[in-house]
Structures are given as C-alpha cells and as structure tokens.
Design a protein around this motif. Structure first.
Motif, PDB file in Angstrom:
ATOM      1  N   VAL A 420     -28.573  18.697   9.003  1.00 19.07           N
ATOM      2  CA  VAL A 420     -27.876  17.973  10.066  1.00 19.07           C
ATOM      3  C   VAL A 420     -28.230  16.493   9.937  1.00 19.07           C
ATOM      4  CG1 VAL A 420     -27.633  17.648  12.559  1.00 19.07           C
ATOM      5  CG2 VAL A 420     -27.875  19.955  11.608  1.00 19.07           C
ATOM      6  N   GLY A 421     -27.201  15.631   9.970  1.00 20.38           N
ATOM      7  CA  GLY A 421     -27.424  14.199   9.836  1.00 20.38           C
ATOM      8  C   GLY A 421     -27.184  13.458  11.137  1.00 20.38           C
ATOM      9  N   PHE A 422     -27.972  12.412  11.347  1.00 19.53           N
ATOM     10  CA  PHE A 422     -27.786  11.492  12.470  1.00 19.53           C
ATOM     11  C   PHE A 422     -27.511  10.121  11.869  1.00 19.53           C
ATOM     12  CE2 PHE A 422     -30.177  14.990  14.098  1.00 19.53           C
ATOM     13  CZ  PHE A 422     -29.759  15.151  15.407  1.00 19.53           C
ATOM     14  N   VAL A 423     -26.424   9.492  12.270  1.00 20.37           N
ATOM     15  CA  VAL A 423     -25.946   8.292  11.595  1.00 20.37           C
ATOM     16  C   VAL A 423     -25.662   7.182  12.597  1.00 20.37           C
ATOM     17  CG1 VAL A 423     -23.962   7.330  10.345  1.00 20.37           C
ATOM     18  CG2 VAL A 423     -25.022   9.467   9.559  1.00 20.37           C
ATOM     19  N   VAL A 424     -26.106   5.977  12.252  1.00 16.40           N
ATOM     20  CA  VAL A 424     -25.723   4.763  12.972  1.00 16.40           C
ATOM     21  C   VAL A 424     -24.741   4.022  12.073  1.00 16.40           C
ATOM     22  CG1 VAL A 424     -26.505   2.589  13.976  1.00 16.40           C
ATOM     23  CG2 VAL A 424     -27.977   4.615  14.083  1.00 16.40           C
ATOM     24  N   LEU A 425     -23.547   3.776  12.563  1.00 12.87           N
ATOM     25  CA  LEU A 425     -22.517   3.092  11.776  1.00 12.87           C
ATOM     26  C   LEU A 425     -22.693   1.576  11.853  1.00 12.87           C
ATOM     27  CD1 LEU A 425     -19.354   5.174  12.744  1.00 12.87           C
ATOM     28  CD2 LEU A 425     -20.641   5.284  10.596  1.00 12.87           C
ATOM     29  N   ARG A 426     -22.274   0.914  10.782  1.00 12.95           N
ATOM     30  CA  ARG A 426     -22.280  -0.547  10.764  1.00 12.95           C
ATOM     31  C   ARG A 426     -21.253  -1.073  11.764  1.00 12.95           C
ATOM     32  NH1 ARG A 426     -25.295  -2.514   6.732  1.00 12.95           N
ATOM     33  NH2 ARG A 426     -25.763  -1.119   4.980  1.00 12.95           N
ATOM     34  N   GLU A 427     -21.571  -2.205  12.364  1.00 15.59           N
ATOM     35  CA  GLU A 427     -20.689  -2.788  13.369  1.00 15.59           C
ATOM     36  C   GLU A 427     -19.327  -3.104  12.754  1.00 15.59           C
ATOM     37  OE1 GLU A 427     -20.699  -6.458  16.633  1.00 15.59           O
ATOM     38  OE2 GLU A 427     -22.433  -6.095  15.322  1.00 15.59           O
ATOM     39  N   GLY A 428     -18.288  -2.632  13.403  1.00 16.22           N
ATOM     40  CA  GLY A 428     -16.937  -2.915  12.959  1.00 16.22           C
ATOM     41  C   GLY A 428     -16.410  -1.977  11.895  1.00 16.22           C
ATOM     42  N   LEU A 429     -17.247  -1.024  11.440  1.00 16.59           N
ATOM     43  CA  LEU A 429     -16.811  -0.085  10.424  1.00 16.59           C
ATOM     44  C   LEU A 429     -16.803   1.325  10.992  1.00 16.59           C
ATOM     45  CD1 LEU A 429     -18.738  -1.397   7.282  1.00 16.59           C
ATOM     46  CD2 LEU A 429     -16.371  -1.860   7.947  1.00 16.59           C
ATOM     47  N   GLY A 430     -15.975   2.167  10.427  1.00 18.62           N
ATOM     48  CA  GLY A 430     -15.878   3.524  10.939  1.00 18.62           C
ATOM     49  C   GLY A 430     -15.880   4.554   9.826  1.00 18.62           C
ATOM     50  N   ALA A 431     -16.237   5.761  10.186  1.00 18.34           N
ATOM     51  CA  ALA A 431     -16.201   6.897   9.262  1.00 18.34           C
ATOM     52  C   ALA A 431     -16.204   8.158  10.096  1.00 18.34           C
ATOM     53  CB  ALA A 431     -17.392   6.883   8.316  1.00 18.34           C
ATOM     54  N   SER A 432     -15.535   9.184   9.621  1.00 24.05           N
ATOM     55  CA  SER A 432     -15.512  10.452  10.332  1.00 24.05           C
ATOM     56  C   SER A 432     -16.621  11.356   9.822  1.00 24.05           C
ATOM     57  CB  SER A 432     -14.162  11.141  10.148  1.00 24.05           C
ATOM     58  OG  SER A 432     -14.014  11.560   8.789  1.00 24.05           O
ATOM     59  N   GLU A 433     -16.861  12.427  10.558  1.00 24.08           N
ATOM     60  CA  GLU A 433     -17.862  13.399  10.132  1.00 24.08           C
ATOM     61  C   GLU A 433     -17.506  13.971   8.767  1.00 24.08           C
ATOM     62  OE1 GLU A 433     -20.210  17.204  12.080  1.00 24.08           O
ATOM     63  OE2 GLU A 433     -18.057  16.960  12.493  1.00 24.08           O
ATOM     64  N   SER A 434     -16.252  14.308   8.572  1.00 25.99           N
ATOM     65  CA  SER A 434     -15.843  14.895   7.288  1.00 25.99           C
ATOM     66  C   SER A 434     -15.959  13.885   6.150  1.00 25.99           C
ATOM     67  CB  SER A 434     -14.423  15.442   7.384  1.00 25.99           C
ATOM     68  OG  SER A 434     -13.505  14.411   7.709  1.00 25.99           O
ATOM     69  N   ASP A 435     -15.698  12.595   6.443  1.00 29.69           N
ATOM     70  CA  ASP A 435     -15.851  11.559   5.416  1.00 29.69           C
ATOM     71  C   ASP A 435     -17.274  11.559   4.868  1.00 29.69           C
ATOM     72  OD1 ASP A 435     -13.254  10.664   5.682  1.00 29.69           O
ATOM     73  OD2 ASP A 435     -13.781   9.055   7.087  1.00 29.69           O
ATOM     74  N   LEU A 436     -18.237  11.603   5.761  1.00 34.24           N
ATOM     75  CA  LEU A 436     -19.638  11.500   5.350  1.00 34.24           C
ATOM     76  C   LEU A 436     -20.112  12.785   4.669  1.00 34.24           C
ATOM     77  CD1 LEU A 436     -21.209   9.568   8.359  1.00 34.24           C
ATOM     78  CD2 LEU A 436     -20.303   8.682   6.205  1.00 34.24           C
ATOM     79  N   ILE A 437     -19.674  13.942   5.170  1.00 31.43           N
ATOM     80  CA  ILE A 437     -20.046  15.206   4.530  1.00 31.43           C
ATOM     81  C   ILE A 437     -19.491  15.255   3.106  1.00 31.43           C
ATOM     82  CG2 ILE A 437     -19.699  17.699   4.588  1.00 31.43           C
ATOM     83  CD1 ILE A 437     -19.790  17.505   7.660  1.00 31.43           C
ATOM     84  N   ASP A 438     -18.246  14.841   2.947  1.00 30.91           N
ATOM     85  CA  ASP A 438     -17.635  14.831   1.615  1.00 30.91           C
ATOM     86  C   ASP A 438     -18.326  13.819   0.700  1.00 30.91           C
ATOM     87  OD1 ASP A 438     -15.879  16.742   2.475  1.00 30.91           O
ATOM     88  OD2 ASP A 438     -14.202  15.349   2.793  1.00 30.91           O
ATOM     89  N   HIS A 439     -18.742  12.691   1.255  1.00 29.90           N
ATOM     90  CA  HIS A 439     -19.433  11.668   0.464  1.00 29.90           C
ATOM     91  C   HIS A 439     -20.735  12.216  -0.114  1.00 29.90           C
ATOM     92  CE1 HIS A 439     -21.069   7.756  -0.669  1.00 29.90           C
ATOM     93  NE2 HIS A 439     -22.164   8.086  -0.019  1.00 29.90           N
ATOM     94  N   VAL A 440     -21.513  12.935   0.705  1.00 27.82           N
ATOM     95  CA  VAL A 440     -22.763  13.524   0.220  1.00 27.82           C
ATOM     96  C   VAL A 440     -22.470  14.594  -0.828  1.00 27.82           C
ATOM     97  CG1 VAL A 440     -24.807  14.856   0.850  1.00 27.82           C
ATOM     98  CG2 VAL A 440     -24.008  13.006   2.349  1.00 27.82           C
ATOM     99  N   ALA A 441     -21.494  15.449  -0.552  1.00 25.18           N
ATOM    100  CA  ALA A 441     -21.168  16.537  -1.476  1.00 25.18           C
ATOM    101  C   ALA A 441     -20.685  16.017  -2.822  1.00 25.18           C
ATOM    102  CB  ALA A 441     -20.119  17.445  -0.858  1.00 25.18           C
ATOM    103  N   ALA A 442     -20.101  14.825  -2.833  1.00 23.11           N
ATOM    104  CA  ALA A 442     -19.603  14.259  -4.083  1.00 23.11           C
ATOM    105  C   ALA A 442     -20.739  13.800  -4.992  1.00 23.11           C
ATOM    106  CB  ALA A 442     -18.662  13.087  -3.799  1.00 23.11           C
ATOM    107  N   GLY A 443     -21.888  13.490  -4.393  1.00 19.88           N
ATOM    108  CA  GLY A 443     -22.994  12.981  -5.194  1.00 19.88           C
ATOM    109  C   GLY A 443     -24.135  13.944  -5.389  1.00 19.88           C
TER     110      GLY A 443
END
Length: 474
Positions: A420-443
């Motif tokens: 389980v991940g806890f994430v603080v996003l950069r100001e003015g930028l966005g990402a969805s839960e699936s975006d981040l899960i897919d990003h980790v799985a890609a690497g």
C-alpha cells in the motif's frame, strides 16, 4: 583526547581558530570554547549524569563539551519533548540536574531538578585529566518506536572510533568548514556535527535552522543534511548552485530519494555522500569521498566494521545485490548496551556477538549496501515474496507528479500482506491511483506493485525527517 582541537597546549601556542564555532549570531574561538567549557566542567565535575535541553544554541555546545572535559555523562533531551517523554527520560536516566536551562514549566515538566547555569563569557583554564576511554559520554534516547525510549550507552572510545573512521572515509581535515542546521540531541547533528569538527579542528557553522538560504550563505566545504533538507535545497536552484564550491554534501538519517540525488548532481555538480547509522552504532556504512557514489546505496563498511545478512531462520543471505536479509554488524563504534535493560541488550545481539540492527538490506558482490528499511515495517511478505518497501518508494518517486512517497505492508487474508502506497503529489500536478500502480509495475516485478494508493497532504515525520510508518498503518 576525544576532542583533539581543544588541547590547551595547542591553544597556548597561538594556534587558536577565531571562528571555531558559529551558531546563529554567536561566534566562539577555539580558546573561547575551551575556557567557557572548562568553566562548565568546574561546576558539574562532581555529578554523575546531567540533562541538557539540546536547543540549537551555544549554551548546548558548551554544556556538552564541559561535561566531556569533566567526565560527566550527558543526557541530551529533545527540546520539543512532550511531558510524558520528558518525565520518562529524566526518571530512566537518573539525571541529577539540568545543565544550561530547564524546559518551560519548570518543576511540573522538568522533574524538580536543580538548574546549573552555563555562562558564555565565563573562562577557566583548570586542567582536567582525560577520562577513561570506557567512560559513558552520552545516554542517548531512541525514538521509542517499539515502546518507551531506551537509553543508549555510548562510550568515549566508541565515539572516537566512529569519528576517526569517518575522518578517513570522507578525507575530513582541519581545512574543511562544516555547515549544518541539524538537531543537537541526535548522532547526526551532535556527535558527527559538533564533536566531529572539534576532534578534527575545523570550523563549524550551525545555521540553527537548515534552510536552503542559510546553507547557501554559509560558504562551507562540507554540508550535513537529512533528505528533507536536501529535497528543499534541490527545489531551490539558486541555493543549490551556491553549494557547487563545496567538497562534500552528506545525507543521512533516512534514505535520500533517487530523484533528489540526481537533482543535486545536476545543480551542484556533486553526487551526495550517503551513509548509514543508528544511535546504537554511530555510522557504520558510507560511500567515500574518493569512491563510487550510487543513488539509493549507502556504500561499504567504514574502517573496523563487518556486516552480514541473515534470514528469519538465521541462515546466510547471499551478497548478490538482490536478496534481502536482516542486517547484522560489529565494530568498535557500537554502544555498550541499553541503560538498565539487560534483556533488551541481550535481544539486540546474536549468540556470536553481532548486533541486530532491525533493518533489512541488500549487499552486492562488491560490498555495496542498500538499506531496504526496518524489518518490522519495510519488509513486506506478500504471496510468498519478500518485497522491500524502499524499492517501491523509489519507483513511485520516479513519477513526475510524486513529491513524497511511503509504502507499507497492509494485512491481507489471501496474500498475508499487500503493498500500500501513501503519496504526496507535487503542487499543480496530478495522477490517478491507476497511473501510479501502472508506473511501478512498468519498472518492477508485478508482485511489487501497490494494490492501493492513498493520496495525502503530508507524511508524518519525526525531527530527523524519518517517516513514521506506524502512524500510516494506523
């Protein structure tokens, strides 16, 4: 002597350093430090243990040096201690007085102890014999993540061995100027950051607060910081570029995110030194001033230190750069045990005398170490796999929208634990839960991907910048 640069015979020859210690607006020469600290020593010489409210000021430094001269054990107390923590430290340590000042609240919070003043302009040239190397210089209290804080007994011998190993590893000399703004109640800010320059004989500039602007204005050759400090400096390009004239940027107390490492290289021209240590061990692993520096790795053992990895059954874990095991070590800078806790002291060591750090790590065939995290919170066992939280955190931080990330293992009836991940996003930028899960799985391998992502405004951290994962788990 533990504090070589305070040798009175050196001062008498006229080798004084006019700006040996600069802390805030106070500047003390080496003879100022010696004279004022010896005056402190005269007032506390008959005590066994004293508490020092370790605020970032000259009073704290003189109080601690005075005790080292007199052979009196120091109990550094975090100035932001709550009433319960404060009462525990005073009761457990057996401190006989406050040296310098007591916390606000006096008797209620301070335990009704007398207060021995520290006078910045007092001077004494009385000579004290060097205390025995086995004498306990500090009782330093742990963060208390597994119960009330324990008192770590640190001898003069261990401190000298630990500092000398770093002096060698970092090519630290009297020509350096050390700059930092770290707390003075912990190994990083106090033993490395104050006793280190006093032993080497180089000037210290303590900025009181470790802000990017203060670091940029200091003009040092060595800078100490925790990852939060370096993240803020990396986000301030002008401040970062001002450090390009330094010799070493040293990061510790928590893992330095790889993106921050890379930003510092780009902005300052310096690859940071990363190192690893604990209150119980001082610094045992480090990259070298003249050696390779890999982002995410804390280097090789310093002089006198041996390490090994063990699994849950005590069997060897290979040094193949991939296999995760519990990190054990031994060396001359280890602590003497926990105060009045023979059970905890025994539990911390193996039958053959190695210290169990409680951290999990990877060692490659060249002896480089990567710390995965705490065995209790950062070793995730999911579906028969052993997953290091630090590896997943590094992957998350590689996403351009992620400013901070922390990963834990949450209970799961099927897999045992899930990531389980806890994430603080950069100001003015966005990402969805699936975006981040897919990003980790890609690497990373598929089994290492987070099953859930929670977006939070901030991560709970202690004074040294370490994420308090137990709070996330709750």
């Amino acid at each position: 002597m533990l504090l070589n640069s305070l040798n009175p015979y050196t001062v008498a020859r006229g080798d004084d350093i006019p700006d040996a210690v600069t802390i805030g607006d106070v500047i003390l020469s080496r003879s100022d430090v010696l004279g004022a600290a010896t005056s402190v020593a005269e007032r506390v010489a008959r005590a066994d243990r004293v508490a020092v409210l370790a605020k970032p000021n000259a009073t704290t430094i003189l109080a601690i040096v005075g005790c080292l001269i007199a052979g009196v054990t120091v109990v550094p107390v975090p100035p932001d201690s709550g009433p319960d923590e404060l009462a525990h430290i005073l009761r457990d340590s057996g401190a006989q007085a406050w040296l310098g000042e007591a916390p606000e609240g006096g008797v209620v919070q301070g335990g009704d102890l007398p207060v021995v003043p520290v006078r910045l302009h007092a001077r004494s040239w009385h000579s004290y014999p060097e205390p025995d190397p086995s004498h306990i210089a500090f009782i330093m209290y742990t963060s208390g993540t597994t119960g009330p804080p324990k008192g770590v007994l640190m001898s003069r011998r261990a401190i000298a061995a630990g500092l000398d190993a770093l002096i060698e590893a970092w090519q630290w000399t009297a020509r350096d100027v050390l700059v930092h703004g770290l707390p003075l109640f912990h190994v990083h800010g106090l033993i490395l950051g104050v006793l280190g320059p006093l032993r080497v004989g180089n000037p210290l500039i303590h900025t009181v607060k470790p802000t990017p602007d203060a670091y940029a204005a200091a003009g040092g050759t060595m800078y100490f910081g925790v990852p939060t400090v370096w993240s803020r400096i990396a986000a301030n390009p002008d401040a970062a570029r001002a450090l390009s004239g330094a010799r070493l940027l040293v990061s510790g107390s928590a893992p330095l995110p790889v993106p921050v490492f890379e930003q510092l290289v780009e902005l300052t021209g310096h690859a940071p030194i990363e190192r690893y240590g604990m209150s119980e061990t001082l610094i045992t692993l480090s990259t070298r001033a003249a050696g390779e520096r890999r982002p995410g790795w804390v280097g090789v053992p310093v002089r006198g230190v041996e390490t090994r990895l063990r699994d849950e059954n005590g069997a060897d874990v290979p040094n193949d750069g991939e296999s995760i095991g519990g990190l054990q070590l031994r060396g001359p800078m280890l602590f003497d045990g926990y105060l009045d806790r023979p059970d905890a002291t025994a539990d911390a060591r193996t039958e053959d005398g190695w210290f169990k750090t409680g951290d999990v790590a990877v060692i490659d065939p060249e002896g480089f170490h990567r710390i995965v995290g705490r065995e209790s919170t950062d070793l995730i066992k999911s579906g028969g796999y052993r997953i290091g939280a630090g590896e997943v955190e590094t992957a998350l931080l590689g996403h351009p929208s992620v400013a901070e990330a922390a990963v834990i293992g949450a209970p799961d009836s099927d897999l045992g634990q899930v990531v389980v991940g806890f994430v603080v996003l950069r100001e003015g930028l966005g990402a969805s839960e699936s975006d981040l899960i897919d990003h980790v799985a890609a690497g990373l391998s598929a089994h290492k991907r987070p099953r859930r992502i929670s977006f939070v405004e901030s991560l709970p951290r202690n004074a040294l910048g370490k994420v308090q994962k137990k709070l996330l788990g709750e």
